[in-house]
Design a protein around this motif. Structure first.
Motif, short mmCIF file in Angstrom:
data_model
loop_
_atom_site.label_atom_id
_atom_site.label_comp_id
_atom_site.label_asym_id
_atom_site.label_seq_id
_atom_site.Cartn_x
_atom_site.Cartn_y
_atom_site.Cartn_z
N ASP A 204 0.92 -1.31 -0.05
CA ASP A 204 0.21 0.06 0.49
C ASP A 204 0.95 1.23 0.00
O ASP A 204 0.46 2.13 -0.11
CB ASP A 204 -1.25 -0.07 0.89
CG ASP A 204 -2.31 -1.16 1.59
OD1 ASP A 204 -2.28 -1.39 1.98
OD2 ASP A 204 -2.73 -1.55 0.26
N THR A 233 -3.88 10.20 3.30
CA THR A 233 -4.90 10.42 1.93
C THR A 233 -4.88 9.60 0.85
O THR A 233 -5.70 9.00 0.23
CB THR A 233 -5.10 11.80 1.69
OG1 THR A 233 -3.57 11.99 1.61
CG2 THR A 233 -5.20 12.89 2.29
N VAL A 235 -3.25 5.77 -0.69
CA VAL A 235 -1.67 4.96 -1.20
C VAL A 235 -1.52 3.91 -2.16
O VAL A 235 -2.51 4.49 -3.35
CB VAL A 235 -3.25 3.60 -0.10
CG1 VAL A 235 -2.95 3.70 1.07
CG2 VAL A 235 -3.97 2.61 -1.40
N THR A 237 -2.27 1.17 -5.36
CA THR A 237 -2.99 0.28 -5.79
C THR A 237 -2.52 -1.00 -6.72
O THR A 237 -2.67 -1.77 -6.52
CB THR A 237 -4.44 0.81 -5.69
OG1 THR A 237 -3.68 1.73 -7.62
CG2 THR A 237 -4.80 1.52 -5.46
N SER A 254 -4.93 5.72 -5.15
CA SER A 254 -5.94 5.39 -4.92
C SER A 254 -7.38 6.47 -5.22
O SER A 254 -8.06 7.44 -5.08
CB SER A 254 -6.56 5.03 -3.19
OG SER A 254 -5.65 6.14 -2.99
N LYS A 255 -6.46 7.51 -5.43
CA LYS A 255 -7.12 8.98 -6.00
C LYS A 255 -6.56 9.29 -7.46
O LYS A 255 -6.66 10.14 -8.52
CB LYS A 255 -6.25 10.10 -5.93
CG LYS A 255 -6.31 10.29 -4.64
CD LYS A 255 -6.03 11.77 -3.83
CE LYS A 255 -6.45 11.81 -2.48
NZ LYS A 255 -5.78 13.51 -1.70
N GLU A 290 -13.92 10.00 -6.25
CA GLU A 290 -12.91 10.03 -5.62
C GLU A 290 -12.19 8.23 -5.43
O GLU A 290 -11.90 7.40 -6.09
CB GLU A 290 -11.81 10.16 -3.92
CG GLU A 290 -10.14 9.94 -3.84
CD GLU A 290 -10.19 10.85 -2.73
OE1 GLU A 290 -10.27 11.87 -2.95
OE2 GLU A 290 -9.46 10.14 -2.11
N ILE A 291 -13.47 6.90 -4.78
CA ILE A 291 -13.62 6.52 -4.79
C ILE A 291 -13.73 5.87 -6.35
O ILE A 291 -12.78 4.68 -6.69
CB ILE A 291 -14.83 5.88 -3.46
CG1 ILE A 291 -14.81 5.66 -2.42
CG2 ILE A 291 -14.78 3.95 -3.43
CD1 ILE A 291 -15.65 5.75 -1.27
N SER A 294 -10.32 5.67 -7.86
CA SER A 294 -9.16 4.75 -7.69
C SER A 294 -8.09 3.42 -8.49
O SER A 294 -9.86 2.65 -8.75
CB SER A 294 -9.74 4.23 -6.23
OG SER A 294 -8.30 2.69 -5.52
N PHE A 350 -15.73 -1.17 -3.49
CA PHE A 350 -14.42 -1.25 -3.28
C PHE A 350 -14.00 -2.22 -4.66
O PHE A 350 -12.49 -3.14 -3.92
CB PHE A 350 -13.90 -0.88 -2.09
CG PHE A 350 -14.94 -0.38 -1.25
CD1 PHE A 350 -15.53 -0.27 -0.05
CD2 PHE A 350 -13.62 0.54 -1.28
CE1 PHE A 350 -16.31 1.00 0.44
CE2 PHE A 350 -13.97 2.17 -0.54
CZ PHE A 350 -16.02 2.25 0.04
#
Lengths: 454, 241
Positions: A204, A233, A235, A237, A254-255, A290-291, A294, A350
């Protein structure tokens, strides 16, 4: 090798590919044993071998039968070649927690001699496995019987040299290297360098570089852990080495950003050479933006000119020479955009879907829900949705294209969004490096499809 | 006491502004859903922290979502602490339609509460509650690998979710206590594990020159000290309840 690709709405003909069911591996019943959940799928470099890893820490390798030249109405079938327990559950006494044995990734090394080598990893430990065949054994010892018992020395009156005689093929897997204790966080990626001597492992927050021969040392090449963890904020991936350039690798976040790094620039590649990021579309902004941005997977094309990223709703193709936006974007299941809140509630938002290229980089594939998977032809811009289901399990049955009805009147044979089964997700898919053979993993079954050979 | 005060103010407000009632309802519908999304996210975070080793990516994404909501609510002036009475309500019950939250910001322009409108509505209760919450929680009770930034008032939200967890621990009958502490395999309600999860961050893992032994334990650091402070605080809460 046909580069053209047939869309589902057109009848097959000419160069269009028609996908047919070939095989399915795994338990038939709906009651899924947790340990049997497939967690990774990977063809080797020749495509002759297909490896799967599962939640129980096992690796199963299938081997393609050599084609019968006379009866060429289908390519060789994949049969079990080797099964072994790669990782066992461990207990970290210092942190008082159990380390899952689930195999997160498998990567094959190119074949150099008779044996095959692959890297398999769980959350914390990477292992190099040697898979070798044994089809002969020595017979005719002087001092031992065939069953291993020692002979009475007084009965030995002659001298003879043992000879190798054929035996039933035995495939053995043995761990040759164990690369442990280098990751505080969960490993999400491993990638073998084009020099075939080094590889990277990413968790991560950090990426480490290893030499395949050396297990007691690794070099940290990326570290995004903030000094104060409260400031975290973003990680890592996924990460991958460039297929041709042995000093270049990318990692996604993740962004929704991808950073390309050159190991020649400095020992610690915290400063990227390139940053790939698409500006946000303000008209689509929501609390879930944002999610869904990712990135769950990043894969270079075979040519090395492009890379593909998968985020929750789409697949994007990036030209390595253009950082500010992808050159192509394909919507995987845009009909889910209005359901994001429910998908957040049930945690489906997720889910980490993977993606893959075909051998010629002309078609890309990724999974979705309801055991659907999608293919996008980059040349014709046509796409198709297919389903991995035991209902179409007669060999050489052409798969019927599926369609999801987003809203309004549902046509015949369409399925409405609300009827989709979100527990049936296809996260892992793989494409044979040379032929139109694909491996698609549902929760606990592995489907093999191939194009119709006339 | 606070709830009664709230109700009185609510009723008075609606009686005074009949004409804007419809507008208020649309406004509060969005606010309600946003609040329930916030509650849902906090519950998810709490569950994350109860796991011995949470999925870091998921935790980060949820925390960022919470931060976004808090920022918007602060801008709107609608940010307020949750009263203890509301703590009992299951947050998921309040999740009404999911559509509205998935709509883009442009679509929601009309529905979002104007800063002026919301203020008068909630100013009273907020100022009443603030001193209470800040006295109870000089620090974030929530710790672990990382915590949320934000105004001091957000402690109320954490308090609610933490309260729920400690309530559950409390209501387990005495007979279960031995089971709680002896069962290594069920970390969910294992007090040691909950506290470890709150205090423990990641241990640093040196990547060079590792000799294949267990990871080194962290040396003293300021984050360690603040973690211990929070541990004391958490234990304090437990003892008080």
């Amino acid at each position: 090798q046909s580069g053209a690709f047939g869309g589902g709405c057109m009848s097959g003909g000419g160069n269009d590919i028609q996908w047919c069911f070939s095989q399915v591996k795994g338990a038939v019943d709906d009651d899924v044993a947790e340990a049997d959940i497939i967690s990774t799928v990977e063809f080797n470099h020749s495509g002759e071998l297909l490896a799967t890893g599962d939640k129980g820490g096992r690796v199963v390798i299938f081997q393609q039968e050599q084609e019968n030249k006379i009866q060429s109405h289908s390519r060789g079938e994949y049969n079990v070649y080797s099964t072994f327990q790669s990782h066992e559950p461990e207990f970290d006494y210092l942190k008082s927690l159990e380390i899952e044995e689930k195999i997160n990734k498998i990567r094959w090394l190119p074949q150099k001699n008779a044996a095959q080598f692959l890297l398999s990893t769980n959350d914390k430990t990477i292992k190099l496995w040697k898979i070798s065949e044994r089809d002969k054994r020595p017979e005719g010892y002087n001092l031992k019987e065939e069953d291993g018992r020692y002979r009475d020395p007084t009965t030995v009156t002659t001298l003879r040299v043992p000879v190798f005689r054929p035996m039933d093929l035995m495939v053995e897997a043995s761990p040759r290297r164990i690369f442990a204790n280098a990751h505080t966080y969960h490993i999400n990626s491993i990638s073998i360098n084009s020099d075939y001597e080094t590889y990277l492992s990413a968790d991560d927050l950090r990426i480490n570089l290893w030499h395949l021969e050396i297990t007691d040392r690794s070099f940290n090449i990326v570290d995004i852990k903030p000094a104060n963890m409260e400031e975290l904020t973003e990680v890592i991936t996924a990460a991958e080495f460039h297929p041709n350039s042995c000093n270049t690798f990318v990692y996604s976040s993740s962004k929704g950003t991808i950073r390309l790094c050159d190991m020649r620039a400095s020992a610690l590649c915290d400063r990227h050479s390139k940053l790939f990021e698409e500006p946000e579309d303000p008209s689509n902004r929501s609390f879930f933006s944002e999610i869904i941005s990712s990135i769950s997977d990043v894969k270079f094309s075979h040519s090395g000119r492009y890379m593909m990223t998968r985020d929750y709703l789409s697949v994007k193709i990036w030209d390595l020479n253009m950082e500010n936006r992808p050159v192509e974007t394909y919507q995987v299941h845009e009909y889910l955009r209005s359901k994001l809140c429910s998908l957040y509630e049930n945690d489906c938002i997720f889910d980490k879907f993977e993606c893959c290229w075909n051998g010629s980089d002309s078609v890309v594939m990724t999974g979705s829900y309801n055991n659907f998977f999608r293919m996008f032809d980059r040349n014709t811009k046509r796409d198709i949705t297919l389903e991995a289901s035991r209902e179409n399990n007669k060999p050489r049955t052409v798969l019927k294209p599926r369609k999801v009805c987003a809203s309004g009147k549902r046509k015949k044979d369409e399925i409405s969004v609300d009827s989709l089964d979100f527990n049936k997700k296809i996260l892992h898919t793989a494409w044979h490096p040379k032929e139109n053979i694909i491996a698609v993993a549902t929760t606990n079954n592995l489907y093999i499809f191939q194009d119709k050979v006339n | 006491m606070f709830t009664r005060g709230l109700k009185r103010k609510c009723v008075g407000h609606e009686e005074d502004m009949e004409g804007a009632l419809a507008g208020l309802k649309t406004v509060s519908s969005y606010s309600l859903q946003r609040q329930s999304l916030l509650d849902m996210s906090l519950v998810k975070l709490q569950l994350c922290h109860m796991l011995v080793e949470p999925n870091l990516c998921r935790s980060v994404l949820i925390a960022n979502t919470v931060r976004q909501i808090q920022e918007e609510m602060t801008q709107d002036g609608t940010w307020r602490s949750v009263t203890p009475q509301e703590a009992g309500r299951a947050p998921l019950d309040r999740l009404v339609s999911t559509e509205i939250l998935c709509r883009s910001a442009w679509e929601q322009e009309g529905a979002r509460p104007a800063p002026g409108l919301g203020d008068g509505h909630v100013q009273g209760p907020v100022s009443d509650l603030c001193p209470v919450t800040s006295a109870q929680a000089p620090r974030h009770p929530q710790s672990g690998i990382w915590e949320l930034d934000g105004p001091r008032e957000d402690r109320g939200g954490f308090h609610k979710s933490l309260d729920q967890i400690f309530e559950t621990l409390e209501t387990k009958n005495p007979g279960c206590m031995e089971e709680l502490f002896s069962d290594v395999d069920s970390p969910y309600y294992d007090l040691d594990t909950v506290l470890t999860g709150m205090v423990g961050g990641a241990r640093p893992g040196p990547c060079e020159g590792l000799e294949g032994l267990a990871p080194a334990t962290p040396g003293p650091s300021s984050s360690c000290k603040s973690d211990l402070g929070e541990l004391d605080h958490v234990v304090e809460i437990l003892v008080e309840t």
